[in-house]
Write an enzyme that holds these catalytic residues in place. Structure first.
Site, PDB file in Angstrom:
ATOM      1  N   LYS A  74      37.956  24.217  -4.655  1.00 32.00           N
ATOM      2  CA  LYS A  74      38.360  25.621  -4.704  1.00 32.00           C
ATOM      3  C   LYS A  74      39.046  25.928  -6.035  1.00 32.00           C
ATOM      4  O   LYS A  74      39.848  25.132  -6.534  1.00 32.00           O
ATOM      5  CB  LYS A  74      39.290  25.917  -3.527  1.00 32.00           C
ATOM      6  CG  LYS A  74      39.666  27.379  -3.335  1.00 32.00           C
ATOM      7  CD  LYS A  74      40.492  27.517  -2.059  1.00 32.00           C
ATOM      8  CE  LYS A  74      41.022  28.927  -1.864  1.00 32.00           C
ATOM      9  NZ  LYS A  74      41.845  29.040  -0.638  1.00 32.00           N
ATOM     10  N   SER A 149      41.060  32.900   2.185  1.00 35.11           N
ATOM     11  CA  SER A 149      40.693  32.949   0.789  1.00 35.11           C
ATOM     12  C   SER A 149      39.671  31.894   0.373  1.00 35.11           C
ATOM     13  O   SER A 149      39.154  31.944  -0.751  1.00 35.11           O
ATOM     14  CB  SER A 149      41.943  32.800  -0.085  1.00 35.11           C
ATOM     15  OG  SER A 149      42.539  31.536   0.069  1.00 35.11           O
ATOM     16  N   SER A 173      43.777  30.701   5.297  1.00 38.40           N
ATOM     17  CA  SER A 173      42.677  30.678   4.329  1.00 38.40           C
ATOM     18  C   SER A 173      41.673  29.549   4.511  1.00 38.40           C
ATOM     19  O   SER A 173      40.641  29.552   3.847  1.00 38.40           O
ATOM     20  CB  SER A 173      43.239  30.623   2.903  1.00 38.40           C
ATOM     21  OG  SER A 173      43.895  31.827   2.596  1.00 38.40           O
TER      22      SER A 173
END
Length: 462
Positions: A74, A149, A173
């Protein structure tokens, strides 16, 4: 939309692919090439990748549970040589000089990193959307959000580009995009994996790193592999969980959030269906009352705003050209809201830290609590966009994200698993199990049982 095909990756999950590589049935380089081809096949529609590695190579060493398995990190986590952009247009990212501590832990499993996945600005939003760029789209329906997210990672895994990908969770997230994309997403106990580089200096560390995956065994194998690299001696070991146990659990369930948000009908039905399945499997299920301080939501919003304020103050550490005026509407709104309430900060921190008392009280006599992940089913692209005026956007977010932040504040583990689909359009609906600190084995146990009873539907099956 998906990328599954008859190539080196096939329909393997990460455990299955690693086994095929160990046996010599598939080469690690061949798996990486196949994943790169899959990226090219779907990225023009999904927009899930931030940056790609020019020449991906397996992690150093010969072992690891996921040796040779392609993956993505990520883009809020440093990976040597790649820029870390945090999903923001407020600065020009520079190449990282070293791996972040969690990146090293993740690499110890033997994965091959193909690049970095996209996230909304600084991970603040429950959808991976932007004011001036294409959104990350959901493989189940490209007009829908992939969640946030960790939306880029979830879209790539659900679409079959890679079997597993890095995610992290500061208010849901990991679990939110897992629910939106029909995946397994476990937020570990605070301190279960190495501390998150961005949050360990904060007054309350709300962020935990982990993965999103298509199978429970992949998430279980990740935790076991992470533990072989580093184990927190203050927590009970997890070890490798390989399937459901015969232990019978007492499970409490919630249909509506403790802060008063009522879940929509499909979500309530998914929770009740899961509760009925647990009873059929021999577990005891009963309603539970989780009595939070009525100021919890406002307090969490103040803390959320504090994080945006701190980023605005310290942003030049990310890039010399950082300009907080270029932060998106959600980030700016959070910061401005905090500036109007900053005097509340000491009381907010005190009350949030006390939340663990109410959480522990709800677990008396219970092993787990079952609830929705989200109060609403997966929204269309644009509904939660940072371009929506801040006050309206915050109303929409609070009506959507009503369950997940509690575990981040208390530091307890929580897992999202696919439970049902919407009747009208077949979109995944996730349910969430939450536990006491250090109870990951129990969470994996119940997730394995549900997966064995009714295998999770995949996007390529639609």
């Amino acid at each position: 939309m998906h990328a599954f095909r008859d190539d080196a990756l096939g329909e393997h999950d990460a455990v299955g692919l690693a086994r095929a590589i160990r046996r010599g049935e598939v080469g690690a380089a061949e798996a990486a090439r196949a994943a790169a081809e899959r990226v090219r096949a779907v990225e023009d529609r999904l927009h899930a990748v931030q940056v790609r590695v020019d020449a991906p190579a397996p992690a150093a060493g010969t072992g690891g549970a996921f040796a040779g398995v392609p993956t993505f990190v990520k883009d809020n986590t440093d990976y040597l040589g790649l820029p870390t952009g945090h999903g923001s247009a407020a600065f020009t990212p520079r190449a990282a000089r070293r791996h972040a501590p969690f990146a090293r832990q993740f690499l110890s499993s033997g994965v091959t990193v193909l690049g970095k996945s996209r996230l909304p600005e600084f991970g603040f939003s429950p959808t991976t959307e932007y004011e001036g760029a294409d959104p990350v789209r959901n493989p189940w329906d490209t007009d829908r959000s992939a969640g946030g997210s960790s939306g880029g990672s979830a879209a790539l895994v659900a679409a079959g580009v890679v079997p597993i990908a890095h995610a992290n969770d500061g208010a849901g997230s990991i679990r939110i995009p897992a629910a939106c994309c029909g995946l397994v997403g476990l937020k570990p106990t605070r301190g279960r994996v190495v501390p998150n580089a961005q949050s360990r200096q904060l007054p309350i560390d709300i962020v935990s790193d982990g993965v999103v995956s298509r199978s429970v065994r992949d998430t279980a194998a990740f935790l076991a592999a992470a533990e072989t690299y580093w184990r927190n001696p203050k927590l009970p070991p997890v070890g490798l969980v390989e399937g459901p146990s015969e232990r019978r659990l007492r499970v409490g369930f919630l249909l509506d959030s403790p802060n008063g948000v009522r879940s929509d009908s499909p979500t309530r039905a998914a929770v009740m269906e899961t509760a009925a399945t647990l009873e059929r499997l021999g577990h005891t299920v009963e309603p539970v009352d989780l009595a939070l301080d009525p100021r919890f939501t406002d307090d969490f919003l103040t803390y959320w705003g504090l994080l945006s304020f701190l980023l605005g103050v310290t942003g030049r550490t990310l890039g010399a050209d950082f300009d907080r005026r270029r932060m998106d509407g959600l980030s700016r709104g959070l910061r401005e809201s905090y500036l109007g309430n900053w005097r509340r900060t000491p009381g907010v921190l005190k009350r949030l830290k006390r939340t663990r008392v109410a959480y522990a009280a709800a677990f008396r006599g219970l092993d787990l609590v079952l609830s929705p992940v989200l109060a609403r089913t997966t929204p269309p692209i644009g509904h939660l966009s940072p371009a929506v005026p801040y006050e309206e956007l915050m109303e929409r977010i609070l009506a959507h994200v009503a369950f997940t932040p509690l575990n981040n504040v208390v530091g307890t583990p929580s897992i999202s698993v696919p439970a049902a689909r919407t009747t009208e359009d077949g979109l995944p609906i996730g349910v969430m199990f939450s536990g006491r600190p250090g109870s990951e084995r129990t969470l994996l146990d119940v997730a394995f049982a549900l997966e064995a009873d009714r295998p999770f539907r995949r996007v390529q099956d639609v």
